[in-house]
Design a protein around this motif. Structure first.
Motif, PDB file in Angstrom:
ATOM      1  N   GLN A  62       0.814  -1.221   0.000  1.00 69.47           N
ATOM      2  CA  GLN A  62       0.000   0.000   0.000  1.00 69.47           C
ATOM      3  C   GLN A  62       0.847   1.271   0.000  1.00 69.47           C
ATOM      4  O   GLN A  62       0.468   2.282   0.574  1.00 69.47           O
ATOM      5  CB  GLN A  62      -0.965   0.016   1.181  1.00 69.47           C
ATOM      6  N   CYS A  63       1.969   1.225  -0.690  1.00 70.46           N
ATOM      7  CA  CYS A  63       2.847   2.395  -0.742  1.00 70.46           C
ATOM      8  C   CYS A  63       2.293   3.507  -1.620  1.00 70.46           C
ATOM      9  O   CYS A  63       2.739   4.645  -1.519  1.00 70.46           O
ATOM     10  CB  CYS A  63       4.239   1.985  -1.227  1.00 70.46           C
ATOM     11  N   GLN A  64       1.366   3.191  -2.495  1.00 73.28           N
ATOM     12  CA  GLN A  64       0.724   4.143  -3.411  1.00 73.28           C
ATOM     13  C   GLN A  64       1.667   4.671  -4.486  1.00 73.28           C
ATOM     14  O   GLN A  64       1.360   5.658  -5.141  1.00 73.28           O
ATOM     15  CB  GLN A  64       0.079   5.303  -2.658  1.00 73.28           C
ATOM     16  N   GLY A  65       2.809   4.018  -4.670  1.00 67.62           N
ATOM     17  CA  GLY A  65       3.740   4.433  -5.726  1.00 67.62           C
ATOM     18  C   GLY A  65       3.124   4.314  -7.100  1.00 67.62           C
ATOM     19  O   GLY A  65       3.320   5.178  -7.959  1.00 67.62           O
ATOM     20  N   CYS A  66       2.352   3.257  -7.313  1.00 72.71           N
ATOM     21  CA  CYS A  66       1.721   3.061  -8.618  1.00 72.71           C
ATOM     22  C   CYS A  66       0.661   4.128  -8.876  1.00 72.71           C
ATOM     23  O   CYS A  66       0.518   4.623  -9.994  1.00 72.71           O
ATOM     24  CB  CYS A  66       1.125   1.665  -8.730  1.00 72.71           C
ATOM     25  N   VAL A  67      -0.060   4.525  -7.844  1.00 70.31           N
ATOM     26  CA  VAL A  67      -1.088   5.557  -7.994  1.00 70.31           C
ATOM     27  C   VAL A  67      -0.430   6.897  -8.316  1.00 70.31           C
ATOM     28  O   VAL A  67      -0.898   7.640  -9.181  1.00 70.31           O
ATOM     29  CB  VAL A  67      -1.949   5.664  -6.719  1.00 70.31           C
ATOM     30  N   GLU A  68       0.676   7.197  -7.649  1.00 69.85           N
ATOM     31  CA  GLU A  68       1.350   8.475  -7.838  1.00 69.85           C
ATOM     32  C   GLU A  68       2.013   8.592  -9.203  1.00 69.85           C
ATOM     33  O   GLU A  68       2.077   9.675  -9.771  1.00 69.85           O
ATOM     34  CB  GLU A  68       2.378   8.688  -6.734  1.00 69.85           C
ATOM     35  N   CYS A  69       2.514   7.482  -9.758  1.00 70.09           N
ATOM     36  CA  CYS A  69       3.226   7.551 -11.034  1.00 70.09           C
ATOM     37  C   CYS A  69       2.304   7.386 -12.240  1.00 70.09           C
ATOM     38  O   CYS A  69       2.750   7.533 -13.371  1.00 70.09           O
ATOM     39  CB  CYS A  69       4.329   6.503 -11.085  1.00 70.09           C
ATOM     40  N   CYS A  70       1.042   7.113 -12.034  1.00 67.76           N
ATOM     41  CA  CYS A  70       0.116   6.874 -13.140  1.00 67.76           C
ATOM     42  C   CYS A  70      -0.163   8.180 -13.887  1.00 67.76           C
ATOM     43  O   CYS A  70      -0.874   9.048 -13.385  1.00 67.76           O
ATOM     44  CB  CYS A  70      -1.188   6.266 -12.623  1.00 67.76           C
ATOM     45  N   GLN A  71       0.407   8.316 -15.087  1.00 66.82           N
ATOM     46  CA  GLN A  71       0.263   9.536 -15.879  1.00 66.82           C
ATOM     47  C   GLN A  71      -1.197   9.848 -16.239  1.00 66.82           C
ATOM     48  O   GLN A  71      -1.629  10.974 -16.065  1.00 66.82           O
ATOM     49  CB  GLN A  71       1.100   9.434 -17.159  1.00 66.82           C
ATOM     50  N   PRO A  72      -1.977   8.869 -16.739  1.00 72.47           N
ATOM     51  CA  PRO A  72      -3.365   9.201 -17.081  1.00 72.47           C
ATOM     52  C   PRO A  72      -4.272   9.337 -15.861  1.00 72.47           C
ATOM     53  O   PRO A  72      -5.398   9.799 -15.978  1.00 72.47           O
ATOM     54  CB  PRO A  72      -3.832   8.053 -17.963  1.00 72.47           C
ATOM     55  N   GLY A  73      -3.810   8.931 -14.692  1.00 74.62           N
ATOM     56  CA  GLY A  73      -4.603   9.047 -13.480  1.00 74.62           C
ATOM     57  C   GLY A  73      -5.707   8.016 -13.349  1.00 74.62           C
ATOM     58  O   GLY A  73      -6.716   8.268 -12.699  1.00 74.62           O
ATOM     59  N   VAL A  74      -5.511   6.843 -13.931  1.00 76.61           N
ATOM     60  CA  VAL A  74      -6.544   5.812 -13.862  1.00 76.61           C
ATOM     61  C   VAL A  74      -6.388   4.900 -12.655  1.00 76.61           C
ATOM     62  O   VAL A  74      -7.267   4.090 -12.389  1.00 76.61           O
ATOM     63  CB  VAL A  74      -6.606   4.971 -15.165  1.00 76.61           C
ATOM     64  N   LEU A  75      -5.294   5.038 -11.928  1.00 81.53           N
ATOM     65  CA  LEU A  75      -5.130   4.276 -10.692  1.00 81.53           C
ATOM     66  C   LEU A  75      -5.502   5.169  -9.515  1.00 81.53           C
ATOM     67  O   LEU A  75      -5.005   6.289  -9.384  1.00 81.53           O
ATOM     68  CB  LEU A  75      -3.697   3.779 -10.533  1.00 81.53           C
ATOM     69  N   VAL A  76      -6.383   4.678  -8.679  1.00 77.33           N
ATOM     70  CA  VAL A  76      -6.830   5.420  -7.506  1.00 77.33           C
ATOM     71  C   VAL A  76      -6.671   4.537  -6.270  1.00 77.33           C
ATOM     72  O   VAL A  76      -6.556   3.317  -6.370  1.00 77.33           O
ATOM     73  CB  VAL A  76      -8.310   5.875  -7.645  1.00 77.33           C
ATOM     74  N   ARG A  77      -6.672   5.178  -5.130  1.00 77.47           N
ATOM     75  CA  ARG A  77      -6.592   4.441  -3.865  1.00 77.47           C
ATOM     76  C   ARG A  77      -7.988   3.964  -3.494  1.00 77.47           C
ATOM     77  O   ARG A  77      -8.933   4.740  -3.431  1.00 77.47           O
ATOM     78  CB  ARG A  77      -6.039   5.345  -2.788  1.00 77.47           C
ATOM     79  N   ASP A  78      -8.110   2.675  -3.225  1.00 74.36           N
ATOM     80  CA  ASP A  78      -9.367   2.077  -2.816  1.00 74.36           C
ATOM     81  C   ASP A  78      -9.658   2.443  -1.358  1.00 74.36           C
ATOM     82  O   ASP A  78      -8.791   2.951  -0.647  1.00 74.36           O
ATOM     83  CB  ASP A  78      -9.261   0.551  -2.953  1.00 74.36           C
ATOM     84  N   ASP A  79     -10.857   2.178  -0.902  1.00 71.69           N
ATOM     85  CA  ASP A  79     -11.220   2.459   0.490  1.00 71.69           C
ATOM     86  C   ASP A  79     -10.338   1.693   1.472  1.00 71.69           C
ATOM     87  O   ASP A  79     -10.100   2.140   2.589  1.00 71.69           O
ATOM     88  CB  ASP A  79     -12.683   2.108   0.747  1.00 71.69           C
ATOM     89  N   ASP A  80      -9.841   0.527   1.053  1.00 68.91           N
ATOM     90  CA  ASP A  80      -8.985  -0.284   1.910  1.00 68.91           C
ATOM     91  C   ASP A  80      -7.512   0.104   1.817  1.00 68.91           C
ATOM     92  O   ASP A  80      -6.669  -0.509   2.457  1.00 68.91           O
ATOM     93  CB  ASP A  80      -9.137  -1.761   1.551  1.00 68.91           C
ATOM     94  N   GLY A  81      -7.187   1.076   0.961  1.00 66.54           N
ATOM     95  CA  GLY A  81      -5.806   1.515   0.813  1.00 66.54           C
ATOM     96  C   GLY A  81      -5.053   0.860  -0.324  1.00 66.54           C
ATOM     97  O   GLY A  81      -3.895   1.183  -0.566  1.00 66.54           O
ATOM     98  N   TYR A  82      -5.675  -0.064  -1.035  1.00 67.30           N
ATOM     99  CA  TYR A  82      -5.029  -0.745  -2.144  1.00 67.30           C
ATOM    100  C   TYR A  82      -5.316  -0.003  -3.446  1.00 67.30           C
ATOM    101  O   TYR A  82      -6.352   0.646  -3.582  1.00 67.30           O
ATOM    102  CB  TYR A  82      -5.527  -2.188  -2.260  1.00 67.30           C
TER     103      TYR A  82
END
Length: 186
Positions: A62-82
């Motif tokens: 749950q480091c959120q590195g993938c969410v932060e690096c997503c250029q189009p912004g299609v990755l978001v943090r789920d309610d559980d943090g994943y």
């Protein structure tokens, strides 16, 4: 609809990849274990390259590195943090940045890019039989959508589709949704 070189040139003008980025993607794919596309049971839409849900949850820190690096912004943090794939306003470009930054190896390079989602058509909302829109088929980078000759409705070739979401983004009438395919029962 026959797609010409001009179509692909225009399509790719806003999808830029540098030579460095291309080489980085090739080298990082060779360093990581390639995961064949498998029929994982449906669950929340996870980032491309996600392992089956139970393994993904155990490896994702749950480091959120993938969410932060997503250029189009299609990755978001789920309610559980994943991280969760949310293709509503932009399509997944298959850049692989999320896979590259994953330190817990919950996301692994794929032999063929696939988000695991598939377009589902709401035939009542589709205007193509009346006005011959065809935008969903025209923008499909894998040519997985074709317009039927008889009824004028788009149909999906499940083998060609990679679930990027371009068809969903282009459909102004919201006649397309993306869903995980149902598991095959034996």
């Amino acid at each position: 609809m026959d797609k010409s070189a001009l179509f692909y040139h225009e399509y790719l003008t806003h999808r830029q990849a540098s030579r460095r980025g291309l080489l980085r993607g090739l080298l990082s794919a060779s360093r990581k274990t390639l995961v064949p596309i498998a029929a994982y049971p449906p669950g929340p839409a996870r980032p491309p390259g996600a392992l089956p849900e139970n393994i993904f949850l155990s490896r994702c820190d749950q480091c959120q590195g993938c969410v932060e690096c997503c250029q189009p912004g299609v990755l978001v943090r789920d309610d559980d943090g994943y991280p969760r794939l949310n293709i509503e306003y932009a399509a997944c470009t298959a850049c692989g940045a999320c896979i590259d930054v994953c330190t817990g190896e919950a996301l692994l390079a794929q032999t063929r890019f696939d988000t695991g989602l598939r377009p589902v058509l709401n035939a009542a909302a589709c205007i193509n039989p009346r006005s011959r829109c065809g935008l969903c088929a025209a923008v499909c980078p894998t040519q997985a959508l074709t317009i039927g000759q008889g009824n004028g409705l788009p149909s999906v070739d499940e083998q060609r589709c990679n679930g990027c979401g371009e068809c969903l983004i282009q459909c102004a009438d919201r006649a397309i949704s993306l869903e995980s395919p149902s598991p095959v029962r034996t």
